[in-house]
Motif scaffolding. Sequence first.
Motif, PDB file in Angstrom:
ATOM      1  N   HIS A   1       1.262   4.445  -2.710  1.00  0.00           N
ATOM      2  CA  HIS A   1       1.126   5.888  -2.460  1.00  0.00           C
ATOM      3  C   HIS A   1       2.234   6.670  -3.185  1.00  0.00           C
ATOM      4  CE1 HIS A   1      -2.187   6.740   0.191  1.00  0.00           C
ATOM      5  NE2 HIS A   1      -1.816   5.872   1.112  1.00  0.00           N
TER       6      HIS A   1
ATOM      7  N   SER B   1      -0.608   9.691   6.626  1.00  0.00           N
ATOM      8  CA  SER B   1      -2.055   9.494   6.583  1.00  0.00           C
ATOM      9  C   SER B   1      -2.539   9.173   7.978  1.00  0.00           C
ATOM     10  CB  SER B   1      -2.389   8.334   5.645  1.00  0.00           C
ATOM     11  OG  SER B   1      -2.105   7.121   6.303  1.00  0.00           O
TER      12      SER B   1
ATOM     13  N   HIS C   1      -0.500   5.773   8.709  1.00  0.00           N
ATOM     14  CA  HIS C   1       0.954   5.645   8.612  1.00  0.00           C
ATOM     15  C   HIS C   1       1.637   7.007   8.492  1.00  0.00           C
ATOM     16  CE1 HIS C   1      -0.483   5.724   4.464  1.00  0.00           C
ATOM     17  NE2 HIS C   1      -1.129   4.617   4.705  1.00  0.00           N
TER      18      HIS C   1
ATOM     19  N   ASP D   1      -6.428   7.274  -0.022  1.00  0.00           N
ATOM     20  CA  ASP D   1      -6.426   5.905  -0.535  1.00  0.00           C
ATOM     21  C   ASP D   1      -7.376   5.756  -1.729  1.00  0.00           C
ATOM     22  OD1 ASP D   1      -4.736   5.403   1.534  1.00  0.00           O
ATOM     23  OD2 ASP D   1      -6.168   4.248   2.736  1.00  0.00           O
TER      24      ASP D   1
ATOM     25  N   HIS E   1       0.822  -1.216   0.000  1.00  0.00           N
ATOM     26  CA  HIS E   1       0.000   0.000   0.000  1.00  0.00           C
ATOM     27  C   HIS E   1       0.857   1.269   0.000  1.00  0.00           C
ATOM     28  CE1 HIS E   1      -3.510   2.457   1.163  1.00  0.00           C
ATOM     29  NE2 HIS E   1      -2.701   3.059   2.017  1.00  0.00           N
TER      30      HIS E   1
HETATM   31 ZN   LIG Z   1      -2.874   4.986   2.694  1.00  0.00          ZN
END
Ligand SMILES: [Zn+2]
Lengths: 232, 348
Positions: free
Chosen positions: B118, B139, B142, B311, B114
């Motif tokens: 990004h 985010s 994270h 996302d 993931h």
């Molecule tokens: Zn994310």
Amino acid sequence: MGLGWFIVLVLVVDSSTPAVTAALVEVTASGVTTRAQRCTVDARAHGELLAPQVDAILADIGARPADLGAIVAGLGPGPFTGLRVGLVTAATMGQVLGVPAYGVCSLDAIGHPAAAGEPVLAASDARRREIYWAVYDGAGQRLAGPEVGAPAVAAERARELAVTVAVGDGAHRYADALGLPLRAEPRYPDANALAVLAAERIRAGAPGDPLTPLYLRRPDAVAATARKPVLP
Amino acid sequence: MADEPLILGIETSCDETGVGVVRGHTLLADALASSVEQHARFGGVVPEVASRAHLEAIVPTMERALTEAGVTIADIDAIAVTAGPGLAGALLVGVAAAKGYAVAAEKPIYGVNHLAAHVAVDTLEHGPLPEPAVALLVSGGHSSLLLIDDLARGVTPLGATIDDAAGEAFDKIARLLGLPFPGGPYIDREARAGDPAAIAFPRGLTAAKDLARHRYDFSFSGLKTAVARWVEARQRAGEPVPVADVAASFQEAVCDVLVGKALDACRSNGVETLVIGGGVAANSRLRAMAEQRAARQGIRVRVPRPGLCTDNGAMVAALGSHLVAAGVAPSRLDLPADSAMPLTTVSV
Ligand SMILES: [Zn+2]
């Protein structure tokens, strides 16, 4: 095309119990025949196991996905995370192939084949010391459930309905609490039975179902409460 | 160009169900369904609620993406899906869906990271990423600094938050100030009317003694407590809370640390490109501050437009496209969803 020639290759999946099941079943005007099947008991690997099993059974009989005419999926009840794997697999494959996907209560695929003339309690493990359960009459028709709860509650309801035998992995795990004689098979939802229970809809070419899981429990979540102050 | 790979991307690691379609570096579709409203009354994402929403949303979201892109699944060259990190149950819905699509349509599947996605999404707006680059990913889930040597094969983690994620801090401060969830956009809006220098909030892990061990790490929990103390002290004194000034000063503290450490990472690694991604990258102050300070140091900042920072499926498709172009082998059909997938793994 006469009905005598009616034959549909059906993919059956169930991931509502620790058993991850995929089968290819032929539904004809008069019968339901299992052509290939894979079943692995591993409660923690539904997501890893199911798709390769579908791939493998197609290879077993030399079929392509495009040969499928319908999909049947066990709707649970079952532990949510694993249960969703079977349903999302059925829904996405049905979407790509443009074929209907039908949902069947997974407990029916334990209770229906087990009910040979006498009422039966079918149960699967719901964790947290509870079971998912339903009661079937001697002809395999569901009389009560599906519900989730303590084995003692299910046992009391079963006694009221004159149940004489219990079946399924949940019944084996809580045999003492249920206090009923056990039938060994099926321990997990039976793929052929899932197809049998959807066969009329398959033969009729009925529109597919929205594959909504039988969750029976609400998500564990609490609404946000007042914030605790940081100052003493 | 028609001979570039056509890639489908599926994202379900948190509360957004995303399906994107890209051809090479060109974005063709980015369909999204969000369960954010269902989580609002809980003050944060409830994993089981998110998983249930993904199951309901995946088929219609796929339908919309294919229609928007004007392609069918038979046209697709490969399917990429977020395999981790993220919420275990939520990831599993997307991974199982991708496998269903891959098996039924007989296409290769790529289980991807993931966070790397990004970074990759920026290629849809600004073209191929110069390597090496530094990526700042911030985010609600994270907050990481990465050195990108080769986005197709592995990235090097430089640092990460040691407590709250940056987005989490925004959510918590928003709640403290009586603003809705998710807090980021509301703090950003309030801060525009406030003075960022009104209150001197602490900058976590920037003191000399912390830099020795945590040069590229972040900490937002001390800041969160400091803001809460300041606001409570005001309330107890019966004075009004200047929401705009608190929001602006808090936001300034977060951005100051993020930008400062990101540019330090660029300088010390001889890197001239900084990519910023994740939901917090949509913050207007972070974008402006990064661009101003980087320009003075000869560093180029690349930030995708806000819609691509949060996302989405397009970012997963973008990374899939990069992997296919780089000749990386597809994943096996038994690939697991890995909620703790390490940064060093770009695809499984
Ligand atoms: Zn994310």
